[in-house]
Design a protein around this motif. Sequence first.
Motif, mmCIF file in Angstrom:
data_model
loop_
_atom_site.group_PDB
_atom_site.id
_atom_site.type_symbol
_atom_site.label_atom_id
_atom_site.label_comp_id
_atom_site.label_asym_id
_atom_site.label_seq_id
_atom_site.Cartn_x
_atom_site.Cartn_y
_atom_site.Cartn_z
ATOM 1 N N THR A 19 -3.830 1.981 13.652
ATOM 2 C CA THR A 19 -3.855 2.054 12.236
ATOM 3 C C THR A 19 -5.190 1.602 11.691
ATOM 4 O O THR A 19 -5.972 0.945 12.342
ATOM 5 C CB THR A 19 -2.735 1.224 11.646
ATOM 6 N N ALA A 21 -6.504 -0.422 9.834
ATOM 7 C CA ALA A 21 -7.075 -1.779 9.757
ATOM 8 C C ALA A 21 -7.784 -2.172 11.029
ATOM 9 O O ALA A 21 -8.769 -2.884 11.003
ATOM 10 C CB ALA A 21 -5.987 -2.761 9.451
ATOM 11 N N LYS A 40 -6.964 7.050 -8.400
ATOM 12 C CA LYS A 40 -6.216 5.875 -8.825
ATOM 13 C C LYS A 40 -6.706 4.721 -7.971
ATOM 14 O O LYS A 40 -6.565 4.773 -6.759
ATOM 15 C CB LYS A 40 -4.723 6.140 -8.580
ATOM 16 N N TRP A 69 -6.403 6.526 5.012
ATOM 17 C CA TRP A 69 -5.439 5.432 5.084
ATOM 18 C C TRP A 69 -4.125 5.917 5.694
ATOM 19 O O TRP A 69 -3.695 5.441 6.739
ATOM 20 C CB TRP A 69 -5.239 4.848 3.674
ATOM 21 N N LYS A 70 -3.493 6.897 5.066
ATOM 22 C CA LYS A 70 -2.184 7.333 5.565
ATOM 23 C C LYS A 70 -1.932 8.776 5.152
ATOM 24 O O LYS A 70 -2.643 9.309 4.301
ATOM 25 C CB LYS A 70 -1.080 6.443 5.001
ATOM 26 N N GLU A 72 1.353 11.290 3.904
ATOM 27 C CA GLU A 72 2.764 11.400 3.526
ATOM 28 C C GLU A 72 3.091 12.871 3.361
ATOM 29 O O GLU A 72 2.194 13.706 3.271
ATOM 30 C CB GLU A 72 3.013 10.671 2.204
ATOM 31 N N ARG A 83 8.625 14.633 3.257
ATOM 32 C CA ARG A 83 8.815 13.708 4.373
ATOM 33 C C ARG A 83 8.276 14.339 5.648
ATOM 34 O O ARG A 83 8.769 15.392 6.073
ATOM 35 C CB ARG A 83 10.306 13.400 4.554
ATOM 36 N N THR A 89 3.527 11.596 10.411
ATOM 37 C CA THR A 89 3.220 10.317 9.765
ATOM 38 C C THR A 89 2.134 9.581 10.551
ATOM 39 O O THR A 89 1.288 8.905 9.977
ATOM 40 C CB THR A 89 4.495 9.466 9.654
ATOM 41 N N VAL A 92 -2.772 10.245 11.210
ATOM 42 C CA VAL A 92 -4.081 9.614 10.980
ATOM 43 C C VAL A 92 -4.692 9.142 12.301
ATOM 44 O O VAL A 92 -5.911 9.082 12.445
ATOM 45 C CB VAL A 92 -4.010 8.420 9.990
ATOM 46 N N ASP B 18 10.207 7.266 12.740
ATOM 47 C CA ASP B 18 9.319 7.599 11.631
ATOM 48 C C ASP B 18 9.181 6.385 10.722
ATOM 49 O O ASP B 18 8.096 6.090 10.208
ATOM 50 C CB ASP B 18 9.908 8.791 10.856
ATOM 51 N N ILE B 21 6.582 4.071 12.133
ATOM 52 C CA ILE B 21 5.206 4.555 11.976
ATOM 53 C C ILE B 21 4.769 4.479 10.511
ATOM 54 O O ILE B 21 3.648 4.068 10.202
ATOM 55 C CB ILE B 21 5.083 5.988 12.535
ATOM 56 N N THR B 25 1.472 2.438 9.075
ATOM 57 C CA THR B 25 0.325 2.972 8.335
ATOM 58 C C THR B 25 0.301 2.409 6.908
ATOM 59 O O THR B 25 -0.761 2.066 6.401
ATOM 60 C CB THR B 25 0.317 4.517 8.304
ATOM 61 N N ASN B 28 -0.709 -1.389 7.375
ATOM 62 C CA ASN B 28 -1.746 -1.746 8.348
ATOM 63 C C ASN B 28 -1.245 -2.722 9.395
ATOM 64 O O ASN B 28 -1.905 -3.722 9.709
ATOM 65 C CB ASN B 28 -2.978 -2.331 7.653
ATOM 66 N N GLU B 134 11.233 5.989 2.154
ATOM 67 C CA GLU B 134 10.637 7.199 1.595
ATOM 68 C C GLU B 134 10.358 8.254 2.667
ATOM 69 O O GLU B 134 10.354 9.442 2.401
ATOM 70 C CB GLU B 134 9.325 6.799 0.908
ATOM 71 N N VAL B 135 10.088 7.833 3.905
ATOM 72 C CA VAL B 135 9.662 8.789 4.926
ATOM 73 C C VAL B 135 10.831 9.354 5.717
ATOM 74 O O VAL B 135 10.746 10.450 6.265
ATOM 75 C CB VAL B 135 8.658 8.144 5.912
#
Lengths: 732, 179
Positions: A19, A21, A40, A69-70, A72, A83, A89, A92, B18, B21, B25, B28, B134-135
């Motif tokens: 990830t 970071a 934003k 970053w990610k 979606e 989704r 997901t 990245v 999911d 993961i 993300t 972090n 949400e995912v």
Amino acid sequence: MNSLSRRKFLKISGATIATAAVLASSAKSIVNAAENVTKKNGLQIIPSYCDLCFWKCGLLAYVKDGKLWKVEGNPKDPLSNGRLCPRGTGGVGAHYDTERLKSPLIRKNLRGEEKWVEVTWNEAFDYIADKMNKMKATYGPEAMALFSHGIGGNFIKHLLRAFGSPNETAPSFAQCRGPREVGFELTFGDVVGSPERTDIENAKCIVLIGSHLGENMHNTQVQEFSHAVEKGASIIVVDPRFSVAASKAKYYLPIKPGTDMALLLAWMSVIVNEKLYDADYISKYGNGFEQFAAEVSQYTPEWAYIETGIDPELIRETAREMVRYKPATLIHPGRHATWYGDDAQRSRAIALLNALMGSWGRKGGFYVPYSYSIPKYPYPSYPELMKEPLDNPNGKYPFATGEQISTGIREATITGQPYPIKGWFIYGTNLMQALPNRDETIKALQNLDLMVVVDVIPSEIAGWADVVLPESVYLERYDDLNASPFREGFVGIRQPAVEEPNDQKPNWWMAKKLGEKLGLGAYFPWKDIEEYLDIRLKLAGHSLTEIKKEGIIKGPKKPIYYDNGVEPEFLTPSGKIEFYSTQLAKAGFDPVPRYTKHPEPPVGYFRLLYGRAPVHTFSKTQSNPILADLMSENEIWVNADLAEKYGMKTGDRIKLKNQDGVISDPIKVRATERIRQDCVYMVHGFGQKSRQLRSTYKKGASDAELVTKYNTDPLMGGTAMNVNFVTFEMEV
Amino acid sequence: MPRYGMVIDTRKCVGCQDCVIACKTENNVPVGYNRDWIVTESHGKYPNIQMEIRTERCNHCSETPCVSCCPTGASHIHDVGGVVLITHEVCIGCKACVQACPYDARFIHPDGYADKCTFCIHRVEEGLKPACVEVCPTYCMYFGDLDDPNSEVSILLQSRKWHVNLPDAGTQPNIFYLT
Ligand code: SF4
Ligand code: SF4
Ligand code: SF4
């Protein structure tokens, strides 16, 4: 070139249809590429579509302070509904993977030794163009063959067609869903397609035969499956392994591997003998039903019990269960169908069982998909082909229609017949894991004058190439438009969210530059891909600027069922659903599917089965640091009693030896009650042997390495791979 | 004042990870650590197997051994929704809470502080759902106010059978599993 083969070629073209970071990144955001992003708090949100598998879900990439970053799901996208699946997901990680290919490479030692010189793009293209031109002069342009998987290959396909080669293939036909498409086309006159036209969401009864939805993450299918479970659909699962889907099922049928056809025939005989089928539907749309009924009525559940090991009463009960919900009963056609060698016929049996339910074209069965039509780019026409494709000489596999047989091209590369193949261009497919019998692949590529691999990582097949071209990952590039056939028409765009970290380049750029070197510049009249995309979109009344905003443009809604306005159409010889197939009979095959007994493993050996895990795709995601964090190696599933008999415990490392003496890399045992005693199971794609991809090197074992034996489907040339047997080697 | 909780439908969950993961993300979470994870429990003898797949994380309990054992006050209950949080700057990484949590939900982050699921309070306070909710491609996770009898989570708990993890631990967990 005669008109028939020209048609065939055209049809092929049409068919293609962690990830942050902890990972350092040198990537910068491309503000210009995303003029219309939502801004934003220094955040940019860029719509695109996924490339972790071939499903092409719409996504939103989040770039924060210039760094990815990610990702979606894009809520506007009908495939993902906002989704993504776990791979998507974790997408990245593909950008941040430190083991990516960084610059073009030219081989300096023997093929497969993985010793390279880093070169410039110009040097790489000069090298390739020189070899291709010499090949063209000596053997003709058809000596160059293309293996390409995924939409990213579109521009390379265009390049090879412009060069004049008719040989273009992907393992997705003969090593995967080909038998299914042929079985359904023989029956209904149309293929299942991808995304599958299965109306899982509205099905009231779902039958899964070896399909492990939920482990196999075809995003839309899994989402719909979950909705069906919630609505209380009756689920019947047939699998030698107690899959995740089996845990959601009302009925679980622990079938002996290799006997699915017996079960299908017995189900059909119960339905026919008890007259439980949709008689109206069959009399309207069916052809040859009487002959079919007479033939299948002989297969009693008692007969099938001997083959399958499934209780005859359970066979009757599940047949009646399917009938109870018809036509909203979906006998799922599966996807990876190359199992035993009679796979097109087994798929045809699945098609016929659906026909008995009247589910083809009906709500809760198979809907009628449509695509949003975006005109092709107005290219000059391709040069006249001097030779026919050679994947299937003399129509040896008479029903291999629509797509080419990858293993046929491999065979021709070995034999030089009917004409020599001297070059392989490989885009986005690791043939070492995708094709059966690795020795044959290695033998074939020794005959090549040129082997080019385009990939994002140093995959196993890249290790054998003469030239390796490093591609940008999907989050860094534009690609062709996606207009998948689906429940609703839409077009999606792939656009860059961040820049490449090194000297990687997008495939369209490679195709154009190489095309220009080859003197084929006229086939690449556009300045760049933005111009290409804009021209295509303008032909459909849209523009690049418009689609970049939300990533998706939807077409008008249309009906998708026979019951709400779709005119039934069956492109079979009879114009109807072929219960009895005259074209099969004429070609010397069973007009109604019959049972073939497949050999069983000898004592001390177990059938090797393989499948998917939700966090990986084929052998292409294992080095993704986010996905590898959750699954870095595979396990061999062994029945708990069997493991005990052999003194093996969960976590022990063993090797597997197959019937031909091939021994795998060490793999961890998973002793479990969730599998039969006559087979073992592993997730595909591990045990990789690319020395440049350290993170995957010999992590777990490769099923593909153990698939030395394969049966070839006589109808369509598919290579059946569930025919290998393994035993355990304790000493590691 | 809401009391946040999660309701998870184990009939729908397929164990795809999911949620794991997405959490990694979104938040972090470093490689090698997870704030949420999957448990697959199966019983029986082949072919008669019963299986439950669950996604697990901090239960944001109403009785919190991890808060009461914390010597610095870093581990605390947030003033919104009863969410259990850790103030990284105050945490000394002593591991008392890691030991105290009966669900093994906490770990020491490589940067030296205790870390775990936050119910994605940074998202929730912006009106979004937690990243994992949400995912989820099976739509099996629900998040909301357990004290509101008309919330989706409350209605599900009234209409379906459910269980919690370690009901006897005295923690009063706020994650519920529908069966
Ligand atoms: S199914 Fe998953 S990997 Fe495939 S395109 Fe969709 S999100 Fe990506
Ligand atoms: S994302 Fe959903 S279905 Fe997948 S493991 Fe998590 S809770 Fe289960
Ligand atoms: S609520 Fe947020 S922090 Fe907690 S597990 Fe889900 S994604 Fe992770």
